[in-house]
Design a protein around this motif. Structure first.
Motif, PDB file in Angstrom:
ATOM      1  N   ARG A 278      37.656  45.223  30.829  1.00 28.75           N
ATOM      2  CA  ARG A 278      36.196  45.034  30.738  1.00 28.75           C
ATOM      3  C   ARG A 278      35.510  45.504  32.017  1.00 28.75           C
ATOM      4  NH1 ARG A 278      37.896  39.984  28.980  1.00 28.75           N
ATOM      5  NH2 ARG A 278      36.730  38.794  30.545  1.00 28.75           N
ATOM      6  N   LYS A 279      36.106  45.174  33.143  1.00 29.87           N
ATOM      7  CA  LYS A 279      35.541  45.590  34.424  1.00 29.87           C
ATOM      8  C   LYS A 279      35.476  47.118  34.514  1.00 29.87           C
ATOM      9  CE  LYS A 279      36.232  44.997  39.414  1.00 29.87           C
ATOM     10  NZ  LYS A 279      37.116  44.423  40.461  1.00 29.87           N
ATOM     11  N   ALA A 280      36.553  47.785  34.094  1.00 33.40           N
ATOM     12  CA  ALA A 280      36.587  49.256  34.122  1.00 33.40           C
ATOM     13  C   ALA A 280      35.577  49.842  33.143  1.00 33.40           C
ATOM     14  CB  ALA A 280      37.991  49.737  33.792  1.00 33.40           C
ATOM     15  N   ALA A 281      35.387  49.177  32.003  1.00 31.11           N
ATOM     16  CA  ALA A 281      34.432  49.666  31.002  1.00 31.11           C
ATOM     17  C   ALA A 281      33.005  49.607  31.544  1.00 31.11           C
ATOM     18  CB  ALA A 281      34.548  48.844  29.726  1.00 31.11           C
ATOM     19  N   TYR A 282      32.648  48.498  32.184  1.00 34.75           N
ATOM     20  CA  TYR A 282      31.306  48.394  32.776  1.00 34.75           C
ATOM     21  C   TYR A 282      31.103  49.461  33.855  1.00 34.75           C
ATOM     22  CZ  TYR A 282      30.106  43.960  30.494  1.00 34.75           C
ATOM     23  OH  TYR A 282      29.784  42.997  29.572  1.00 34.75           O
ATOM     24  N   ALA A 283      32.152  49.704  34.651  1.00 33.41           N
ATOM     25  CA  ALA A 283      32.043  50.709  35.715  1.00 33.41           C
ATOM     26  C   ALA A 283      31.817  52.100  35.132  1.00 33.41           C
ATOM     27  CB  ALA A 283      33.311  50.696  36.572  1.00 33.41           C
ATOM     28  N   GLU A 314      34.024  36.269  36.620  1.00 27.53           N
ATOM     29  CA  GLU A 314      32.967  36.567  37.594  1.00 27.53           C
ATOM     30  C   GLU A 314      32.843  38.061  37.845  1.00 27.53           C
ATOM     31  OE1 GLU A 314      32.032  36.311  42.352  1.00 27.53           O
ATOM     32  OE2 GLU A 314      33.875  35.439  41.547  1.00 27.53           O
ATOM     33  N   GLU A 315      33.987  38.788  38.025  1.00 26.15           N
ATOM     34  CA  GLU A 315      33.910  40.200  38.351  1.00 26.15           C
ATOM     35  C   GLU A 315      33.265  41.017  37.247  1.00 26.15           C
ATOM     36  OE1 GLU A 315      36.649  38.190  38.088  1.00 26.15           O
ATOM     37  OE2 GLU A 315      38.467  39.447  38.135  1.00 26.15           O
ATOM     38  N   CYS A 316      33.461  40.610  35.990  1.00 23.65           N
ATOM     39  CA  CYS A 316      32.831  41.313  34.875  1.00 23.65           C
ATOM     40  C   CYS A 316      31.333  41.001  34.821  1.00 23.65           C
ATOM     41  CB  CYS A 316      33.500  40.932  33.558  1.00 23.65           C
ATOM     42  SG  CYS A 316      35.226  41.456  33.456  1.00 23.65           S
ATOM     43  N   MET A 317      30.988  39.738  35.100  1.00 25.45           N
ATOM     44  CA  MET A 317      29.576  39.376  35.142  1.00 25.45           C
ATOM     45  C   MET A 317      28.840  40.150  36.237  1.00 25.45           C
ATOM     46  SD  MET A 317      27.714  35.788  36.092  1.00 25.45           S
ATOM     47  CE  MET A 317      29.046  34.827  35.399  1.00 25.45           C
ATOM     48  N   ILE A 318      29.466  40.278  37.408  1.00 21.29           N
ATOM     49  CA  ILE A 318      28.865  41.021  38.511  1.00 21.29           C
ATOM     50  C   ILE A 318      28.682  42.493  38.127  1.00 21.29           C
ATOM     51  CG2 ILE A 318      29.187  41.820  40.882  1.00 21.29           C
ATOM     52  CD1 ILE A 318      28.503  38.878  40.739  1.00 21.29           C
ATOM     53  N   GLN A 319      29.684  43.044  37.432  1.00 23.34           N
ATOM     54  CA  GLN A 319      29.571  44.440  36.984  1.00 23.34           C
ATOM     55  C   GLN A 319      28.426  44.595  35.999  1.00 23.34           C
ATOM     56  OE1 GLN A 319      30.813  47.148  38.003  1.00 23.34           O
ATOM     57  NE2 GLN A 319      33.014  47.193  38.207  1.00 23.34           N
ATOM     58  N   SER A 320      28.249  43.628  35.107  1.00 26.73           N
ATOM     59  CA  SER A 320      27.146  43.715  34.137  1.00 26.73           C
ATOM     60  C   SER A 320      25.799  43.632  34.851  1.00 26.73           C
ATOM     61  CB  SER A 320      27.268  42.609  33.084  1.00 26.73           C
ATOM     62  OG  SER A 320      26.948  41.335  33.611  1.00 26.73           O
ATOM     63  N   LEU A 321      25.724  42.824  35.907  1.00 29.11           N
ATOM     64  CA  LEU A 321      24.482  42.729  36.685  1.00 29.11           C
ATOM     65  C   LEU A 321      24.198  44.035  37.431  1.00 29.11           C
ATOM     66  CD1 LEU A 321      24.873  39.085  37.997  1.00 29.11           C
ATOM     67  CD2 LEU A 321      22.948  39.942  36.643  1.00 29.11           C
ATOM     68  N   THR A 322      25.250  44.669  37.925  1.00 28.18           N
ATOM     69  CA  THR A 322      25.086  45.976  38.565  1.00 28.18           C
ATOM     70  C   THR A 322      24.512  46.977  37.570  1.00 28.18           C
ATOM     71  OG1 THR A 322      26.949  45.565  40.051  1.00 28.18           O
ATOM     72  CG2 THR A 322      26.308  47.866  39.732  1.00 28.18           C
ATOM     73  N   LEU A 323      25.003  46.923  36.338  1.00 22.33           N
ATOM     74  CA  LEU A 323      24.510  47.820  35.287  1.00 22.33           C
ATOM     75  C   LEU A 323      23.057  47.502  34.929  1.00 22.33           C
ATOM     76  CD1 LEU A 323      24.991  50.045  33.237  1.00 22.33           C
ATOM     77  CD2 LEU A 323      26.098  48.366  31.748  1.00 22.33           C
ATOM     78  N   ILE A 324      22.723  46.218  34.832  1.00 24.84           N
ATOM     79  CA  ILE A 324      21.333  45.839  34.539  1.00 24.84           C
ATOM     80  C   ILE A 324      20.409  46.326  35.649  1.00 24.84           C
ATOM     81  CG2 ILE A 324      19.734  43.898  34.242  1.00 24.84           C
ATOM     82  CD1 ILE A 324      22.133  42.330  33.049  1.00 24.84           C
ATOM     83  N   HIS A 325      20.854  46.196  36.893  1.00 26.56           N
ATOM     84  CA  HIS A 325      20.051  46.671  38.021  1.00 26.56           C
ATOM     85  C   HIS A 325      19.787  48.168  37.905  1.00 26.56           C
ATOM     86  CE1 HIS A 325      19.449  48.202  42.177  1.00 26.56           C
ATOM     87  NE2 HIS A 325      18.717  47.113  42.297  1.00 26.56           N
ATOM     88  N   ARG A 326      20.812  48.921  37.534  1.00 27.72           N
ATOM     89  CA  ARG A 326      20.620  50.369  37.388  1.00 27.72           C
ATOM     90  C   ARG A 326      19.651  50.670  36.237  1.00 27.72           C
ATOM     91  NH1 ARG A 326      23.080  54.358  39.698  1.00 27.72           N
ATOM     92  NH2 ARG A 326      24.980  53.216  40.237  1.00 27.72           N
ATOM     93  N   MET A 327      19.797  49.937  35.136  1.00 26.18           N
ATOM     94  CA  MET A 327      18.893  50.159  34.003  1.00 26.18           C
ATOM     95  C   MET A 327      17.461  49.766  34.358  1.00 26.18           C
ATOM     96  SD  MET A 327      20.685  51.559  31.696  1.00 26.18           S
ATOM     97  CE  MET A 327      19.406  51.567  30.448  1.00 26.18           C
TER      98      MET A 327
END
Length: 423
Positions: A278-283, A314-327
């Protein structure tokens, strides 16, 4: 290492010869083998040691040393010595490799890596002999050995793609999950500016197919390799971006079949083997938004990113937040369209974490990532008049000192970044 540098720059040939003999002596001295081997290799990388009698045999004798660190140092040393005069040494290195016991062949992987890093073109006449060794070792049970194989294959692909295509295609179809994983991982190391984007593009379809592989390690490596390719050569994946995006979005979902419960006596502990996937997918999705924004399904990406706030890791949640920030920076209207769900998730996280940000690093990471998104939205013109956001901003940011401090620090950093971009 210091002796090697002294020898290279010393004007007295006799002194150089003395230093060289000293290193050869130390190689055979218990306790000095590792340092002397590496120093001799550094010297050989800078000076031609082809006139030194039995230099390769002296170093390769350490392949039988009982200490693994000595064997590894010797294998690296031979690679570096070969760089100093590849025309003289390479044929001898491959003869040693052919004659080596099967248990020692993996040591030549380090030798080859040093040669690839320093002089990859010198291997052209040996590529057909080298590839079978690498493919053989790609199934090795030792993860460290497979990692070196992946690196070697990836670095070789940059220079010898045409020679390697059919071999790699066969490995993608291998019944061995270890081989498929190693080949898939290799493309992380191919993803450099030196590599031809067209060569990488040829294997994009294979890598996308690997996202759905039965083996979870293959899946993760496929996502990571595609992320690396997309970052450096977005044109290589452009034509397959729709399939890549769809597969990556699917991999962000929690897979219950990958969660196992371990009985630890007084309590039970759950282990989620799907977290790295999941972490790699978000990245990968985040990289696609950055490098191929026009190819993205922005509403779907935003929806998936917000759903990621419910991820148990937590690491997947942080990755999703990084993606939301970019969006929020790239396509804020799609984030604002889903502001109800976003703020509801933010409120849950605030309730859970804001009171312990001073003592809990996990809570601090989550809150900082959330407030980073809030700061980005706050300076977005489209957010003006959105009551849900305005109420949240006042109640959870301005009225809570800990959150306000984090917000102000993030805002200051963002302002500096904007200023530096313009000036």
């Amino acid at each position: 290492m210091a002796l090697a540098r002294i020898a290279v720059h010393h004007k007295d040939a006799n002194k150089k010869h003395s230093i060289l003999n000293d290193l050869k002596t130390k190689i055979a001295t218990p306790g000095n083998e590792v340092q002397a081997s590496l120093a001799l290799g550094e010297l050989g990388k800078l000076l031609d040691l082809s006139t030194v009698a039995n230099i390769l045999n002296t170093v390769s004798a350490l392949f039988k040393a009982p200490d693994e660190s000595i064997r590894i140092a010797a294998s690296i040393s031979i690679g570096n010595i070969s760089v100093g005069n590849p025309d003289f040494f390479l044929s001898k290195v491959f003869s040693l490799m052919d004659a080596a016991e099967s248990s020692q062949k993996y040591l030549f992987l380090n030798t080859i890596r040093e040669i690839i890093i320093n002089n990859p073109k010198s291997l052209q006449q040996f590529i057909d002999k080298l590839l079978p060794l690498l493919i053989e070792q790609s199934k090795n049970q030792d993860e460290q050995i497979r990692s070196i194989v992946a690196e070697n294959l990836g670095r070789l692909f940059i220079h010898y793609a045409v020679h390697m295509n059919s071999v790699l295609e066969n490995s993608f179809r291998s019944p061995s999950a270890l081989e498929r994983a190693t080949i898939t991982k290799a493309f992380k190391y191919s993803s450099t500016k030196e590599c031809n984007g067209h060569d990488l593009g040829y294997f994009t379809e294979y890598l996308i197919k690997m996202i759905g592989d039965a083996d979870i390690t293959v899946r993760r490596y496929a996502l990571e390799s595609l992320t690396a390719i997309t970052h450096v050569h977005p044109e290589a994946v452009r034509n397959d971006s729709e399939a890549m995006q769809a597969n990556a979005l699917q991999m962000t979902r929690i897979d219950p079949s990958l969660i196992k419960e371990v009985d630890l006596g007084p309590f039970k502990h759950k282990i989620d083997d799907g977290i790295p996937i999941r972490k790699a997918a978000y990245a990968l999705i985040d990289t696609m938004v950055e490098r191929l924004p026009e190819r993205m399904n922005s509403p779907m990406v935003t929806e998936v990113a917000i759903r990621g706030l419910e991820d148990t890791a937590e690491e997947c949640m942080i990755q999703s937040l990084t993606l939301i920030h970019r969006m929020a920076a790239f396509a804020p209207i799609f984030v604002i369209t889903q502001i109800e769900a976003l703020i509801d998730s933010f409120n849950k996280q605030f309730t859970k974490n804001i009171g312990i940000v001073g003592t809990n690093d996990k809570a601090k990471n989550v809150m900082r990532s959330i407030i980073r998104v809030v700061e980005q939205l706050h300076r977005t013109p489209e957010i003006e008049g959105v009551t849900k956001f305005a109420d949240f901003f006042k109640e959870k940011i301005l009225d809570i000192p800990a959150a306000k401090d984090i917000f102000q620090n993030i805002a200051t950093t963002a302002q500096r970044a904007v200023y530096s971009e313009h000036y």
